[in-house]
Motif scaffolding. Sequence first.
Motif, PDB file in Angstrom:
ATOM      1  N   GLY A  39      24.802  21.804 116.668  1.00 51.01           N
ATOM      2  CA  GLY A  39      24.455  20.590 117.697  1.00 51.01           C
ATOM      3  C   GLY A  39      24.618  20.628 119.074  1.00 51.01           C
ATOM      4  O   GLY A  39      25.158  22.020 119.580  1.00 51.01           O
ATOM      5  N   GLU A  92      18.388  25.214 122.176  1.00 45.66           N
ATOM      6  CA  GLU A  92      17.735  23.915 122.292  1.00 45.66           C
ATOM      7  C   GLU A  92      17.671  23.281 123.386  1.00 45.66           C
ATOM      8  O   GLU A  92      17.017  22.241 123.328  1.00 45.66           O
ATOM      9  N   HIS A 110      21.660  16.013 119.818  1.00 45.68           N
ATOM     10  CA  HIS A 110      21.193  16.849 118.773  1.00 45.68           C
ATOM     11  C   HIS A 110      22.241  16.955 117.600  1.00 45.68           C
ATOM     12  O   HIS A 110      23.273  17.551 118.216  1.00 45.68           O
ATOM     13  N   HIS A 112      23.759  18.064 113.458  1.00 46.20           N
ATOM     14  CA  HIS A 112      23.087  18.618 111.898  1.00 46.20           C
ATOM     15  C   HIS A 112      23.676  17.613 111.167  1.00 46.20           C
ATOM     16  O   HIS A 112      24.557  17.924 110.358  1.00 46.20           O
ATOM     17  N   HIS A 181      17.085  20.958 109.473  1.00 44.78           N
ATOM     18  CA  HIS A 181      17.642  21.424 110.549  1.00 44.78           C
ATOM     19  C   HIS A 181      18.522  20.050 111.213  1.00 44.78           C
ATOM     20  O   HIS A 181      19.682  20.215 110.815  1.00 44.78           O
TER      21      HIS A 181
HETATM   22 ZN   LIG Z   1      20.296  22.604 115.874  1.00 43.71          ZN
END
Ligand SMILES: [Zn+2]
Length: 211
Positions: A39, A92, A110, A112, A181
């Motif tokens: 994340g 990311e 973000h 997971h 993902h």
């Molecule tokens: Zn990721």
Amino acid sequence: MTGPDYRVEARGVLEAAGKALAAESARFAGIGWMRGTSGNLSIVLNRNPLRLAVTVSGLDKGELTSADVVVVDEYGRAVEEQPRPDLIPSAEAELHARVASLSGAGAVVHVHALQAVLAGHWWPDGIELRDLEMLKGIGRLAHDETVAIPVVPNSQDMKVLGDDVAKVFDPGVPAVVVARHGMYAWGRDLLQARHHTEIVEFLLQFKVETR
Ligand SMILES: [Zn+2]
Ligand SMILES: CSCCC(=O)C(=O)COP(=O)(O)O
């Protein structure tokens, strides 16, 4: 503004962003959505040119400090002038920048989270939801409206991922699932991005468990 005053002010803004990101990371890690080093989070610092404060790469997301933050540009690259040029931004970061640019969001999350990954597995072409009270939490109707959470295939190339997200982007849906993902969600600020993340994960859990 330029010169030393600007740098002192910018440092304070970045430290505040780092503190907020570390606290939010710890919260998500605590509920199992940022296990291990998974994340990443970002806050938009400036819109034009686009600058984001993003979490560093590869650290335990439950143990970040206010210093574990990097300023990146629209391509997710660390900008030259920052307090800790040795730190590596999230792998990311470019996707955060793309999402912020597409959505106009002030913060991007973000995680997971497992239900998002499971839902992306069952419905790789988009996850349809309807007639659920929690849809109001992402600004949609609780009845008589179908809302689709977009799903994109995973890639290690953030440009490819960003282009795929742009293709399915829906301004009325503050989240996208990256298959196998995790999930991206966003909001006007970090608090709203958190709420959208929590609500979408709830909706996806309902969908998975009632399939
Ligand atoms: Zn990721
Ligand atoms: C086991 S996590 C794999 C990388 C990933 O998907 C992620 O979210 C964390 O990447 P970062 O570079 O932000 O630490």
